[in-house]
Design a protein around this motif. Structure first.
Motif, PDB file in Angstrom:
ATOM      1  N   PRO A   2       0.834  -1.204   0.000  1.00 13.72           N
ATOM      2  CA  PRO A   2       0.000   0.000   0.000  1.00 13.72           C
ATOM      3  C   PRO A   2       0.867   1.252   0.000  1.00 13.72           C
ATOM      4  O   PRO A   2       2.081   1.182   0.143  1.00 13.72           O
ATOM      5  CB  PRO A   2      -0.796  -0.121   1.303  1.00 13.72           C
ATOM      6  CG  PRO A   2       0.043  -0.974   2.164  1.00 13.72           C
ATOM      7  CD  PRO A   2       0.783  -1.916   1.248  1.00 13.72           C
ATOM      8  N   PHE A   3       0.214   2.395  -0.143  1.00 12.90           N
ATOM      9  CA  PHE A   3       0.925   3.677  -0.103  1.00 12.90           C
ATOM     10  C   PHE A   3       1.815   3.741   1.133  1.00 12.90           C
ATOM     11  O   PHE A   3       1.436   3.298   2.200  1.00 12.90           O
ATOM     12  CB  PHE A   3      -0.083   4.813  -0.028  1.00 12.90           C
ATOM     13  CG  PHE A   3      -0.295   5.530  -1.319  1.00 12.90           C
ATOM     14  CD1 PHE A   3      -0.680   6.843  -1.306  1.00 12.90           C
ATOM     15  CD2 PHE A   3      -0.124   4.909  -2.526  1.00 12.90           C
ATOM     16  CE1 PHE A   3      -0.898   7.537  -2.477  1.00 12.90           C
ATOM     17  CE2 PHE A   3      -0.341   5.580  -3.688  1.00 12.90           C
ATOM     18  CZ  PHE A   3      -0.726   6.895  -3.678  1.00 12.90           C
ATOM     19  N   TYR A  50       2.631   6.395   2.707  1.00 13.39           N
ATOM     20  CA  TYR A  50       2.377   7.614   3.448  1.00 13.39           C
ATOM     21  C   TYR A  50       1.727   7.296   4.789  1.00 13.39           C
ATOM     22  O   TYR A  50       1.189   6.231   4.998  1.00 13.39           O
ATOM     23  CB  TYR A  50       1.475   8.558   2.652  1.00 13.39           C
ATOM     24  CG  TYR A  50       2.066   8.953   1.336  1.00 13.39           C
ATOM     25  CD1 TYR A  50       3.242   9.664   1.288  1.00 13.39           C
ATOM     26  CD2 TYR A  50       1.463   8.596   0.150  1.00 13.39           C
ATOM     27  CE1 TYR A  50       3.799  10.029   0.086  1.00 13.39           C
ATOM     28  CE2 TYR A  50       2.014   8.961  -1.052  1.00 13.39           C
ATOM     29  CZ  TYR A  50       3.180   9.675  -1.080  1.00 13.39           C
ATOM     30  OH  TYR A  50       3.729  10.038  -2.264  1.00 13.39           O
ATOM     31  N   GLU A  94      -0.991   7.602   7.923  1.00  7.10           N
ATOM     32  CA  GLU A  94      -2.450   7.618   7.936  1.00  7.10           C
ATOM     33  C   GLU A  94      -2.951   9.027   8.221  1.00  7.10           C
ATOM     34  O   GLU A  94      -2.227   9.864   8.758  1.00  7.10           O
ATOM     35  CB  GLU A  94      -2.960   6.646   8.981  1.00  7.10           C
ATOM     36  CG  GLU A  94      -2.526   5.241   8.665  1.00  7.10           C
ATOM     37  CD  GLU A  94      -3.504   4.234   9.189  1.00  7.10           C
ATOM     38  OE1 GLU A  94      -4.586   4.623   9.650  1.00  7.10           O
ATOM     39  OE2 GLU A  94      -3.176   3.056   9.127  1.00  7.10           O
ATOM     40  N   TRP A 119      -6.276  17.830   7.454  1.00  2.00           N
ATOM     41  CA  TRP A 119      -5.592  17.598   6.200  1.00  2.00           C
ATOM     42  C   TRP A 119      -6.270  18.401   5.103  1.00  2.00           C
ATOM     43  O   TRP A 119      -7.372  18.882   5.260  1.00  2.00           O
ATOM     44  CB  TRP A 119      -5.589  16.111   5.859  1.00  2.00           C
ATOM     45  CG  TRP A 119      -6.941  15.493   5.776  1.00  2.00           C
ATOM     46  CD1 TRP A 119      -7.680  14.995   6.809  1.00  2.00           C
ATOM     47  CD2 TRP A 119      -7.729  15.328   4.605  1.00  2.00           C
ATOM     48  NE1 TRP A 119      -8.879  14.530   6.352  1.00  2.00           N
ATOM     49  CE2 TRP A 119      -8.934  14.704   5.004  1.00  2.00           C
ATOM     50  CE3 TRP A 119      -7.548  15.628   3.259  1.00  2.00           C
ATOM     51  CZ2 TRP A 119      -9.938  14.401   4.092  1.00  2.00           C
ATOM     52  CZ3 TRP A 119      -8.545  15.315   2.362  1.00  2.00           C
ATOM     53  CH2 TRP A 119      -9.723  14.708   2.783  1.00  2.00           C
ATOM     54  N   THR A 128      -6.318  18.873   0.481  1.00  5.60           N
ATOM     55  CA  THR A 128      -5.916  18.311  -0.801  1.00  5.60           C
ATOM     56  C   THR A 128      -4.720  19.074  -1.355  1.00  5.60           C
ATOM     57  O   THR A 128      -4.370  20.151  -0.861  1.00  5.60           O
ATOM     58  CB  THR A 128      -7.073  18.375  -1.822  1.00  5.60           C
ATOM     59  OG1 THR A 128      -7.385  19.750  -2.066  1.00  5.60           O
ATOM     60  CG2 THR A 128      -8.297  17.638  -1.311  1.00  5.60           C
ATOM     61  N   PRO A 134       2.927  14.305   3.332  1.00  4.81           N
ATOM     62  CA  PRO A 134       1.793  13.700   2.643  1.00  4.81           C
ATOM     63  C   PRO A 134       1.149  12.611   3.497  1.00  4.81           C
ATOM     64  O   PRO A 134       1.821  11.937   4.267  1.00  4.81           O
ATOM     65  CB  PRO A 134       2.413  13.118   1.382  1.00  4.81           C
ATOM     66  CG  PRO A 134       3.824  12.844   1.747  1.00  4.81           C
ATOM     67  CD  PRO A 134       4.196  13.847   2.786  1.00  4.81           C
ATOM     68  N   CYS A 144      -2.317   9.586   3.277  1.00  2.54           N
ATOM     69  CA  CYS A 144      -3.181   8.873   2.345  1.00  2.54           C
ATOM     70  C   CYS A 144      -4.606   8.854   2.890  1.00  2.54           C
ATOM     71  O   CYS A 144      -4.835   8.473   4.033  1.00  2.54           O
ATOM     72  CB  CYS A 144      -2.651   7.452   2.164  1.00  2.54           C
ATOM     73  SG  CYS A 144      -3.547   6.523   0.941  1.00  2.54           S
ATOM     74  N   THR A 145      -5.572   9.258   2.069  1.00  2.00           N
ATOM     75  CA  THR A 145      -6.968   9.253   2.494  1.00  2.00           C
ATOM     76  C   THR A 145      -7.528   7.837   2.423  1.00  2.00           C
ATOM     77  O   THR A 145      -6.870   6.916   1.945  1.00  2.00           O
ATOM     78  CB  THR A 145      -7.816  10.185   1.607  1.00  2.00           C
ATOM     79  OG1 THR A 145      -7.744   9.713   0.264  1.00  2.00           O
ATOM     80  CG2 THR A 145      -7.319  11.612   1.677  1.00  2.00           C
ATOM     81  N   ARG A 175      -7.550   6.232  -0.913  1.00  4.12           N
ATOM     82  CA  ARG A 175      -6.191   6.116  -1.449  1.00  4.12           C
ATOM     83  C   ARG A 175      -5.781   7.316  -2.300  1.00  4.12           C
ATOM     84  O   ARG A 175      -5.061   7.191  -3.279  1.00  4.12           O
ATOM     85  CB  ARG A 175      -6.013   4.828  -2.224  1.00  4.12           C
ATOM     86  CG  ARG A 175      -6.201   3.616  -1.355  1.00  4.12           C
ATOM     87  CD  ARG A 175      -5.959   2.344  -2.108  1.00  4.12           C
ATOM     88  NE  ARG A 175      -4.652   2.292  -2.707  1.00  4.12           N
ATOM     89  CZ  ARG A 175      -3.583   1.685  -2.195  1.00  4.12           C
ATOM     90  NH1 ARG A 175      -3.696   1.085  -1.047  1.00  4.12           N
ATOM     91  NH2 ARG A 175      -2.438   1.667  -2.832  1.00  4.12           N
ATOM     92  N   LYS A 176      -6.230   8.498  -1.930  1.00  2.00           N
ATOM     93  CA  LYS A 176      -5.807   9.723  -2.602  1.00  2.00           C
ATOM     94  C   LYS A 176      -4.804  10.445  -1.726  1.00  2.00           C
ATOM     95  O   LYS A 176      -4.802  10.305  -0.506  1.00  2.00           O
ATOM     96  CB  LYS A 176      -6.998  10.617  -2.892  1.00  2.00           C
ATOM     97  CG  LYS A 176      -7.936   9.995  -3.890  1.00  2.00           C
ATOM     98  CD  LYS A 176      -8.862  11.002  -4.450  1.00  2.00           C
ATOM     99  CE  LYS A 176      -9.747  10.287  -5.454  1.00  2.00           C
ATOM    100  NZ  LYS A 176     -10.304  11.128  -6.407  1.00  2.00           N
ATOM    101  N   LEU A 177      -3.977  11.221  -2.351  1.00  2.00           N
ATOM    102  CA  LEU A 177      -2.935  11.944  -1.643  1.00  2.00           C
ATOM    103  C   LEU A 177      -3.496  13.209  -1.012  1.00  2.00           C
ATOM    104  O   LEU A 177      -4.206  13.975  -1.656  1.00  2.00           O
ATOM    105  CB  LEU A 177      -1.814  12.314  -2.615  1.00  2.00           C
ATOM    106  CG  LEU A 177      -0.606  12.994  -2.027  1.00  2.00           C
ATOM    107  CD1 LEU A 177       0.116  12.063  -1.084  1.00  2.00           C
ATOM    108  CD2 LEU A 177       0.322  13.428  -3.123  1.00  2.00           C
TER     109      LEU A 177
END
Length: 95
Positions: A12-13, A15, A17, A24, A26, A53, A55-56, A59-61
């Protein structure tokens, strides 16, 4: 046709949590808050690691609000000499 990556586990990413609450933003919000373009924001995230950074859930930054606000405060209060030194240091680190 099978490729060499078919048997590898999907990682997984890497980044962190999301922080709790609305702490947070965008990438677009962060770029407009700092008054810079997304390319410059990506270099702040990747090369200099000044903006954190996360991760939402989908799975978006996203970026932590505290790191964006800290960068905004530094840009407002730093002298021209400190900004030039930081630019030179960032260019040297990018190689």
């Amino acid at each position: 046709m099978k490729t060499w990556i078919d048997g590898l586990p999907k990682v997984p990413f890497a980044y962190r949590e999301l922080p709790p609450g609305g702490e947070w933003m965008t990438r677009e919000e962060a770029a407009s808050c700092l008054g810079i373009g997304e390319f410059h924001l990506n270099s702040l995230m990747g090369n200099t690691r000044r903006i954190d950074p996360v991760c939402t859930a989908d799975r978006k930054l996203a970026l932590t609000r505290t790191s964006v606000e800290a960068e905004k405060r530094w840009r407002a209060s730093a002298s021209r000499w400190r900004k030039v030194l930081r630019l030179l240091k960032d260019v040297a680190r990018s190689f």
